[in-house]
Design a protein around this motif. Sequence first.
Motif, PDB file in Angstrom:
ATOM      1  N   THR A 149       0.953  -1.427   0.104  1.00 20.02           N
ATOM      2  CA  THR A 149      -0.189   0.049   0.008  1.00 20.02           C
ATOM      3  C   THR A 149       0.763   1.269  -0.046  1.00 20.02           C
ATOM      4  N   ASN A 150       2.250   1.320  -0.149  1.00 23.53           N
ATOM      5  CA  ASN A 150       3.023   2.510   0.007  1.00 23.53           C
ATOM      6  C   ASN A 150       2.778   2.993  -1.216  1.00 23.53           C
ATOM      7  N   PRO A 151       2.406   4.390  -1.440  1.00 24.14           N
ATOM      8  CA  PRO A 151       2.015   5.072  -2.619  1.00 24.14           C
ATOM      9  C   PRO A 151       3.558   5.212  -3.258  1.00 24.14           C
ATOM     10  N   LEU A 152       4.598   5.323  -2.787  1.00 22.11           N
ATOM     11  CA  LEU A 152       5.985   5.516  -3.273  1.00 22.11           C
ATOM     12  C   LEU A 152       6.483   4.279  -3.697  1.00 22.11           C
ATOM     13  N   GLY A 153       5.961   3.100  -3.337  1.00 22.22           N
ATOM     14  CA  GLY A 153       6.445   1.736  -3.721  1.00 22.22           C
ATOM     15  C   GLY A 153       5.938   1.358  -5.018  1.00 22.22           C
ATOM     16  N   THR A 154       6.392   0.008  -5.230  1.00 17.17           N
ATOM     17  CA  THR A 154       6.121  -0.587  -6.777  1.00 17.17           C
ATOM     18  C   THR A 154       5.091  -1.630  -6.418  1.00 17.17           C
ATOM     19  N   GLY A 155       4.104  -1.640  -5.461  1.00 19.65           N
ATOM     20  CA  GLY A 155       3.213  -2.466  -5.030  1.00 19.65           C
ATOM     21  C   GLY A 155       3.543  -4.184  -4.972  1.00 19.65           C
ATOM     22  N   GLY A 156       4.901  -4.205  -4.877  1.00 18.14           N
ATOM     23  CA  GLY A 156       5.361  -5.535  -4.580  1.00 18.14           C
ATOM     24  C   GLY A 156       6.076  -6.158  -5.752  1.00 18.14           C
ATOM     25  N   LYS A 157       5.961  -5.433  -7.024  1.00 14.23           N
ATOM     26  CA  LYS A 157       6.267  -5.771  -8.422  1.00 14.23           C
ATOM     27  C   LYS A 157       7.962  -6.061  -8.506  1.00 14.23           C
ATOM     28  N   LEU A 158       8.627  -5.207  -7.915  1.00 14.77           N
ATOM     29  CA  LEU A 158       9.942  -5.525  -7.782  1.00 14.77           C
ATOM     30  C   LEU A 158      10.468  -6.657  -6.989  1.00 14.77           C
ATOM     31  N   ALA A 159       9.779  -6.936  -5.954  1.00 14.88           N
ATOM     32  CA  ALA A 159      10.027  -8.368  -5.078  1.00 14.88           C
ATOM     33  C   ALA A 159       9.275  -9.448  -5.828  1.00 14.88           C
ATOM     34  N   THR A 160       8.471  -9.247  -6.562  1.00 10.50           N
ATOM     35  CA  THR A 160       7.831 -10.476  -7.148  1.00 10.50           C
ATOM     36  C   THR A 160       8.709 -11.011  -8.278  1.00 10.50           C
ATOM     37  N   ALA A 161       9.249 -10.014  -9.093  1.00  9.94           N
ATOM     38  CA  ALA A 161      10.057 -10.090 -10.277  1.00  9.94           C
ATOM     39  C   ALA A 161      11.365 -10.577  -9.755  1.00  9.94           C
ATOM     40  N   TYR A 162      11.904 -10.128  -8.623  1.00 11.02           N
ATOM     41  CA  TYR A 162      13.139 -11.100  -8.079  1.00 11.02           C
ATOM     42  C   TYR A 162      12.853 -12.372  -7.632  1.00 11.02           C
ATOM     43  N   GLU A 163      11.609 -12.745  -7.276  1.00 10.09           N
ATOM     44  CA  GLU A 163      11.219 -13.976  -6.745  1.00 10.09           C
ATOM     45  C   GLU A 163      11.220 -14.737  -8.150  1.00 10.09           C
ATOM     46  N   ALA A 164      10.923 -14.562  -9.066  1.00  7.85           N
ATOM     47  CA  ALA A 164      10.814 -14.921 -10.367  1.00  7.85           C
ATOM     48  C   ALA A 164      12.429 -15.419 -11.100  1.00  7.85           C
ATOM     49  N   VAL A 165      13.366 -14.424 -10.869  1.00  6.03           N
ATOM     50  CA  VAL A 165      14.567 -14.435 -11.416  1.00  6.03           C
ATOM     51  C   VAL A 165      15.085 -15.535 -10.324  1.00  6.03           C
ATOM     52  N   LEU A 166      14.921 -15.545  -9.086  1.00  8.35           N
ATOM     53  CA  LEU A 166      15.570 -16.654  -8.223  1.00  8.35           C
ATOM     54  C   LEU A 166      14.942 -17.846  -8.563  1.00  8.35           C
ATOM     55  N   LYS A 167      13.778 -18.056  -8.976  1.00 12.35           N
ATOM     56  CA  LYS A 167      13.177 -19.360  -9.066  1.00 12.35           C
ATOM     57  C   LYS A 167      13.830 -19.911 -10.589  1.00 12.35           C
ATOM     58  N   ASP A 168      13.986 -18.997 -11.375  1.00  7.35           N
ATOM     59  CA  ASP A 168      14.534 -19.401 -12.686  1.00  7.35           C
ATOM     60  C   ASP A 168      16.061 -20.004 -12.533  1.00  7.35           C
ATOM     61  N   ILE A 169      16.700 -19.185 -11.728  1.00  6.21           N
ATOM     62  CA  ILE A 169      18.094 -19.453 -11.347  1.00  6.21           C
ATOM     63  C   ILE A 169      18.177 -20.596 -10.621  1.00  6.21           C
ATOM     64  N   TRP A 170      17.613 -20.838  -9.699  1.00 11.42           N
ATOM     65  CA  TRP A 170      17.701 -21.991  -8.728  1.00 11.42           C
ATOM     66  C   TRP A 170      16.914 -23.260  -8.811  1.00 11.42           C
ATOM     67  N   LEU A 171      15.603 -23.238  -9.406  1.00 15.87           N
ATOM     68  CA  LEU A 171      14.837 -24.120  -9.339  1.00 15.87           C
ATOM     69  C   LEU A 171      14.588 -24.640 -10.896  1.00 15.87           C
ATOM     70  N   LYS A 172      14.862 -24.071 -11.923  1.00 15.46           N
ATOM     71  CA  LYS A 172      14.561 -24.551 -13.167  1.00 15.46           C
ATOM     72  C   LYS A 172      15.757 -25.328 -13.850  1.00 15.46           C
ATOM     73  N   PRO A 173      15.526 -26.592 -14.271  1.00 15.58           N
ATOM     74  CA  PRO A 173      16.756 -27.281 -14.842  1.00 15.58           C
ATOM     75  C   PRO A 173      17.411 -26.353 -16.118  1.00 15.58           C
ATOM     76  N   GLY A 174      18.745 -26.418 -15.999  1.00  8.97           N
ATOM     77  CA  GLY A 174      19.271 -25.896 -17.143  1.00  8.97           C
ATOM     78  C   GLY A 174      20.370 -26.523 -17.864  1.00  8.97           C
ATOM     79  N   ILE A 175      21.079 -25.959 -18.775  1.00  9.47           N
ATOM     80  CA  ILE A 175      22.208 -26.330 -19.675  1.00  9.47           C
ATOM     81  C   ILE A 175      23.283 -26.912 -18.697  1.00  9.47           C
ATOM     82  N   ALA A 176      23.602 -28.104 -19.029  1.00 14.08           N
ATOM     83  CA  ALA A 176      24.691 -28.603 -17.832  1.00 14.08           C
ATOM     84  C   ALA A 176      25.919 -28.270 -18.905  1.00 14.08           C
ATOM     85  N   SER A 177      26.992 -27.786 -18.067  1.00 13.54           N
ATOM     86  CA  SER A 177      28.247 -27.333 -18.744  1.00 13.54           C
ATOM     87  C   SER A 177      29.321 -28.381 -18.758  1.00 13.54           C
TER      88      SER A 177
END
Length: 82
Positions: A54-82
Amino acid sequence: TTTSTTSNHNPGRVGLSNLGNTCFMNSALQCLSHATPLTRHFLSNKYKKDVNLTNPLGTGGKLATAYEAVLKDIWLKPGIAS
Protein backbone atom coordinates in the motif's frame (compact mmCIF):
# COMPACT_ATOMS: atom_id res chain seq x y z
CA THR A 1 22.72 -19.90 -18.95
CA THR A 2 24.55 -22.90 -17.58
CA THR A 3 24.10 -24.98 -14.45
CA SER A 4 26.94 -25.69 -12.06
CA THR A 5 27.59 -29.44 -12.19
CA THR A 6 30.77 -29.82 -10.12
CA SER A 7 30.15 -32.27 -7.28
CA ASN A 8 31.10 -29.80 -4.51
CA HIS A 9 28.88 -26.99 -5.77
CA ASN A 10 25.29 -26.17 -4.99
CA PRO A 11 22.83 -26.03 -7.87
CA GLY A 12 22.28 -22.73 -9.52
CA ARG A 13 23.13 -21.02 -12.73
CA VAL A 14 26.14 -19.02 -13.69
CA GLY A 15 26.80 -17.01 -16.82
CA LEU A 16 23.44 -15.30 -17.31
CA SER A 17 22.94 -14.13 -20.88
CA ASN A 18 23.53 -10.43 -21.46
CA LEU A 19 21.10 -8.33 -23.46
CA GLY A 20 23.04 -5.29 -24.59
CA ASN A 21 24.70 -3.61 -21.61
CA THR A 22 23.22 -5.79 -18.86
CA CYS A 23 26.49 -7.36 -17.64
CA PHE A 24 26.59 -5.23 -14.46
CA MET A 25 22.98 -6.08 -13.63
CA ASN A 26 23.59 -9.77 -14.29
CA SER A 27 26.66 -9.86 -12.07
CA ALA A 28 24.73 -8.10 -9.27
CA LEU A 29 21.83 -10.57 -9.61
CA GLN A 30 24.22 -13.53 -9.49
CA CYS A 31 25.94 -12.12 -6.38
CA LEU A 32 22.61 -11.49 -4.66
CA SER A 33 21.36 -14.94 -5.58
CA HIS A 34 24.30 -16.43 -3.66
CA ALA A 35 23.39 -14.49 -0.50
CA THR A 36 21.91 -17.62 1.05
CA PRO A 37 19.62 -16.11 3.72
CA LEU A 38 18.07 -13.66 1.24
CA THR A 39 17.58 -16.32 -1.43
CA ARG A 40 16.01 -18.76 1.03
CA HIS A 41 13.66 -16.00 2.20
CA PHE A 42 12.46 -15.44 -1.37
CA LEU A 43 12.36 -19.08 -2.49
CA SER A 44 10.27 -20.01 0.56
CA ASN A 45 7.80 -17.18 -0.23
CA LYS A 46 8.33 -15.75 3.28
CA TYR A 47 9.23 -12.41 1.70
CA LYS A 48 5.56 -11.84 0.79
CA LYS A 49 4.64 -10.95 4.37
CA ASP A 50 7.33 -8.24 4.34
CA VAL A 51 6.15 -6.48 1.16
CA ASN A 52 4.27 -3.21 1.71
CA LEU A 53 1.63 -3.28 -1.01
CA THR A 54 0.00 0.00 0.00
CA ASN A 55 2.98 2.38 0.01
CA PRO A 56 2.18 5.04 -2.63
CA LEU A 57 5.92 5.49 -3.27
CA GLY A 58 6.57 1.78 -3.78
CA THR A 59 6.04 -0.61 -6.65
CA GLY A 60 3.17 -2.53 -5.08
CA GLY A 61 5.39 -5.58 -4.69
CA LYS A 62 6.26 -5.77 -8.40
CA LEU A 63 10.02 -5.54 -7.83
CA ALA A 64 10.01 -8.21 -5.12
CA THR A 65 7.82 -10.49 -7.26
CA ALA A 66 10.13 -10.02 -10.26
CA TYR A 67 13.17 -10.83 -8.10
CA GLU A 68 11.39 -13.96 -6.85
CA ALA A 69 10.83 -15.03 -10.47
CA VAL A 70 14.50 -14.50 -11.31
CA LEU A 71 15.60 -16.54 -8.29
CA LYS A 72 13.22 -19.37 -9.12
CA ASP A 73 14.54 -19.37 -12.68
CA ILE A 74 18.15 -19.46 -11.46
CA TRP A 75 17.74 -22.03 -8.70
CA LEU A 76 14.72 -24.20 -9.46
CA LYS A 77 14.51 -24.62 -13.23
CA PRO A 78 16.70 -27.20 -14.92
CA GLY A 79 19.36 -25.65 -17.10
CA ILE A 80 21.97 -26.56 -19.61
CA ALA A 81 24.78 -28.62 -18.11
CA SER A 82 28.27 -27.31 -18.74
